[in-house]
Design an enzyme around this catalytic site. Structure first.
Site, PDB file in Angstrom:
ATOM      1  N   CYS A 127      49.767  31.766  44.563  1.00 36.44           N
ATOM      2  CA  CYS A 127      48.623  32.638  44.639  1.00 36.44           C
ATOM      3  C   CYS A 127      47.476  31.379  44.862  1.00 36.44           C
ATOM      4  CB  CYS A 127      47.976  33.385  43.981  1.00 36.44           C
ATOM      5  SG  CYS A 127      46.693  34.329  44.284  1.00 36.44           S
ATOM      6  N   CYS A 227      48.334  38.575  39.785  1.00 40.54           N
ATOM      7  CA  CYS A 227      46.816  38.401  40.378  1.00 40.54           C
ATOM      8  C   CYS A 227      46.642  39.298  41.563  1.00 40.54           C
ATOM      9  CB  CYS A 227      46.606  36.813  40.608  1.00 40.54           C
ATOM     10  SG  CYS A 227      44.937  36.462  40.359  1.00 40.54           S
TER      11      CYS A 227
END
Length: 415
Positions: A127, A227
């Site tokens: 990410c 996340c």
RNA sequence: GAUCCAGUAGCUCAGUUGGUAGAGCACAUCCCUUUUAAGGAUGGGGUCCUGAGUUCGAGCCUCAGCUGGAUCA
């Protein structure tokens, strides 16, 4: 020199607010902060503001689905609300961007693919590399950003070397919160425009600052889980794409002759050659790809004096290998292997190549205490030899190499 | 067919000289934690195989039966 004298002149002839206006126009660099709604990014934005940057808040929405989510409702609404409140409090512009398409493609797809092939991915590392410091950064640059900032607990330092300017990725000053590990896959280019405004702070200080500044999220609980996706029950989440397939659970005795008795690096790093014959069948599982080495919960077999841990998975044969107790010799490995193409040097100038070796402080998972070991480069890739055997070396996870508090390299564990 | 042993929480077992049950594992919840895990804390759970007896009182004693295992013919 020139700009300095200009400032002095302005200082003399302009009233204070006009001076600020002009000096900002001329000097202030623009920073786009990824505001998530949490304290850390909120305080990050505040710190930048205080340092005189031209700060813009940008909220990214990367996930819409709530399948498999543990906390019932989607927290998205809360997150944007808090993010917006913080931006308003700090008097900074606030925008929102939807990056769920690249997120799905570059993070979630990778996650499924890895699990499917029997590995354990780290979506948050991806990410950062693919989204926050790539897709998101691009959005930031569209807003004329000079820098991209996040609320990570890590630090950046730029030094001059014979190879030119080098950006160092340093551990956050708060040893308990250091998040440099999650950034172990970023590169020099990404670092060149990155800012980590809270890296010098301790978590309690961050909360304190948030309270002092009356940020609405000052006492908001830290986010957890993947996340943007949130806390999920992995097997449930994975079942969106991965099939349930019953298979055997085989227990390998602690005195198995598979235990490596050798000093040979290749053999120490090699995956344990489990076969159904090397143990006894003790039960059934619902899919080997739902498990990860080191895992205890979810095996669902009792009656043993010591808990069972996953010590190996074979997704081709759909067999789960387990062993009893934390001290089972096959739960640990003294060495691991990283393919050449999976080695990543944050500091290209410190690269070591085939035939060379070097000692590092090493961790193989987030928040693991740094371990002593060395990286030994050979033609086929890098071998990591630890001073002491490491519990649950998991393929697909990232090994991070530190020199003192600098994260200089990382690599995907092959086995 | 006979003899012996076993039948107690989901599993493996412990239960003292008879006074209505415990441990490990499993499981659940919470804490920790922006990955997977691990770790910590708490907790839910038992007609003690069935039936009859002895006893003020039986998981523990007696008898019968059922079910598993072992041994002998």
């Amino acid at each position: 020199m020139d700009s300095l004298s200009n400032v002095q002149i302005l200082l003399i002839i302009l009233p204070e607010d006009l001076f600020l206006y002009y000096s900002n126009r001329m000097k202030a660099k623009r920073v786009v902060v990824g505001i998530s709604g949490g304290v850390d990014s909120g305080v990050a934005a505040y710190m930048l503001k205080k340092q005189g940057y031209d700060v813009v808040g940008l909220f990214m929405r990367n996930w819409h689905d709530t399948t498999g989510l543990k906390s019932a409702s989607c927290t998205y609404e809360d997150d944007v609300m808090f993010a917006e409140m913080v931006a308003k409090k700090l008097s900074i512009p606030f925008y929102e961007v939807d990056l769920s398409e690249p997120y799905r493609r570059r993070v979630i797809d990778y996650l499924f693919k890895e699990y499917e092939s029997g590995r354990t991915p780290n979506p948050d590392v991806l990410c950062n590399r693919e989204i926050k410091f790539d897709a998101f950064a691009e959005e930031a640059f569209k807003l004329d950003a000079d820098f991209v900032a996040t609320g990570h607990y890590c630090r950046k330092e730029t030094i001059k070397t014979p190879h030119g300017d080098m950006h160092r990725l340093l551990a956050g000053k708060d040893p308990n919160k250091d998040q440099s590990y999650f950034l172990c896959q970023v590169n020099q280019k990404q670092l060149s425009t990155a800012l980590f405004p809270i890296g010098e702070l301790m978590k309690p200080q961050v909360r304190e600052i948030a309270r002092e500044q009356n940020l609405a999220n000052a006492d908001r609980k830290d986010s957890q889980g993947i996340c943007f996706v949130g806390k999920v029950d992995l097997p449930t989440f994975l079942q969106q794409q991965l099939q349930v397939k019953k298979g055997d659970i085989v227990e390998i005795p602690a005195n198995s002759k598979l235990v490596v008795d050798s000093d040979d690096l290749t053999r120490l790093a090699a995956p344990y050659p489990f076969t159904p014959e090397s143990g006894i069948m003790i039960g059934q599982h619902r899919g080997a790809h739902f498990f990860t080495v080191g895992q205890r919960k979810g095996i669902n077999i009792g009656g043993k004096p010591k808990p069972l841990f996953v010590i190996g998975t074979d997704v081709a044969k759909n067999i789960l290998y387990v062993g009893q107790g934390q001290d089972h010799p096959l739960l640990s490995k003294k060495a691991l292997f990283i393919r050449n193409e999976d080695m990543h040097w944050i500091r290209p100038d410190l690269t070591i190549s085939s035939g060379e070796e070097r000692e590092y402080k090493i961790r193989i998972r987030y928040r693991q205490e740094l371990q002593n070991g060395s990286l030994i480069m050979r033609p086929e890739g890098g071998y990591v030899l630890f001073d002491t055997p490491q519990r649950a070396v998991v393929s697909g996870q990232f090994t991070a190499f530190y020199l003192k508090d600098e994260l200089v390299a990382s690599g995907v564990i092959q086995h």
